[in-house]
Design a protein around this motif. Sequence first.
Motif, mmCIF file in Angstrom:
data_model
loop_
_atom_site.group_PDB
_atom_site.id
_atom_site.type_symbol
_atom_site.label_atom_id
_atom_site.label_comp_id
_atom_site.label_asym_id
_atom_site.label_seq_id
_atom_site.Cartn_x
_atom_site.Cartn_y
_atom_site.Cartn_z
ATOM 1 N N ASN A 12 1.146 -0.426 -0.097
ATOM 2 C CA ASN A 12 0.092 -0.511 0.329
ATOM 3 C C ASN A 12 0.923 1.336 -0.236
ATOM 4 O OD1 ASN A 12 -2.066 -1.168 0.281
ATOM 5 N ND2 ASN A 12 -1.731 -2.194 2.496
ATOM 6 N N ASP A 14 1.463 3.758 -2.047
ATOM 7 C CA ASP A 14 0.295 5.031 -2.395
ATOM 8 C C ASP A 14 -0.200 5.289 -1.658
ATOM 9 O OD1 ASP A 14 1.745 4.845 -5.048
ATOM 10 O OD2 ASP A 14 0.570 3.325 -5.717
ATOM 11 N N THR A 15 -1.030 4.284 -1.655
ATOM 12 C CA THR A 15 -2.194 4.503 -0.177
ATOM 13 C C THR A 15 -1.871 5.339 0.191
ATOM 14 O OG1 THR A 15 -3.217 3.081 -1.070
ATOM 15 C CG2 THR A 15 -4.055 3.977 0.817
ATOM 16 N N LEU A 16 -0.716 5.084 1.591
ATOM 17 C CA LEU A 16 0.241 5.460 2.705
ATOM 18 C C LEU A 16 1.431 6.770 2.314
ATOM 19 C CD1 LEU A 16 2.399 2.040 3.913
ATOM 20 C CD2 LEU A 16 0.167 3.460 5.043
ATOM 21 N N SER A 18 -0.272 9.404 0.181
ATOM 22 C CA SER A 18 -1.598 10.421 -0.160
ATOM 23 C C SER A 18 -2.285 10.513 1.652
ATOM 24 C CB SER A 18 -2.479 9.663 -1.236
ATOM 25 O OG SER A 18 -3.444 8.148 -0.332
ATOM 26 N N ASP A 19 -2.102 9.317 1.750
ATOM 27 C CA ASP A 19 -3.216 9.353 3.085
ATOM 28 C C ASP A 19 -1.846 10.405 4.432
ATOM 29 O OD1 ASP A 19 -5.219 7.917 2.805
ATOM 30 O OD2 ASP A 19 -4.177 5.859 3.577
ATOM 31 N N ALA A 20 -0.274 10.324 4.398
ATOM 32 C CA ALA A 20 -0.006 11.082 4.971
ATOM 33 C C ALA A 20 -0.075 12.422 4.666
ATOM 34 C CB ALA A 20 1.278 10.601 5.006
ATOM 35 N N GLY A 22 -2.143 13.735 3.470
ATOM 36 C CA GLY A 22 -3.577 14.167 4.335
ATOM 37 C C GLY A 22 -4.002 14.654 5.613
ATOM 38 N N ILE A 23 -3.046 13.480 5.979
ATOM 39 C CA ILE A 23 -2.988 13.781 8.080
ATOM 40 C C ILE A 23 -2.200 15.285 7.765
ATOM 41 C CG2 ILE A 23 -1.556 13.021 9.758
ATOM 42 C CD1 ILE A 23 -2.537 10.536 8.837
ATOM 43 N N SER A 25 -2.258 18.118 4.957
ATOM 44 C CA SER A 25 -2.761 19.051 4.915
ATOM 45 C C SER A 25 -3.778 19.258 6.581
ATOM 46 C CB SER A 25 -3.062 18.392 4.302
ATOM 47 O OG SER A 25 -4.190 17.687 4.219
#
Length: 40
Positions: A12, A14-16, A18-20, A22-23, A25
């Motif tokens: 994961n 790529d997902t990690l 984008s999640d990082a 988001g967190i 921001s």
Amino acid sequence: MLTQIVTAARRNRDTLASDALGIASLMVMLVAGLHLPVLS
């Protein structure tokens, strides 16, 4: 257990990322929101 965590992180990537982002921001918006009353 550590191998499972490493395997999940590799799957994961790529997902990690984008999640990082988001967190990060959300934290910027939280800090900015908490400082708005001080500025006015």
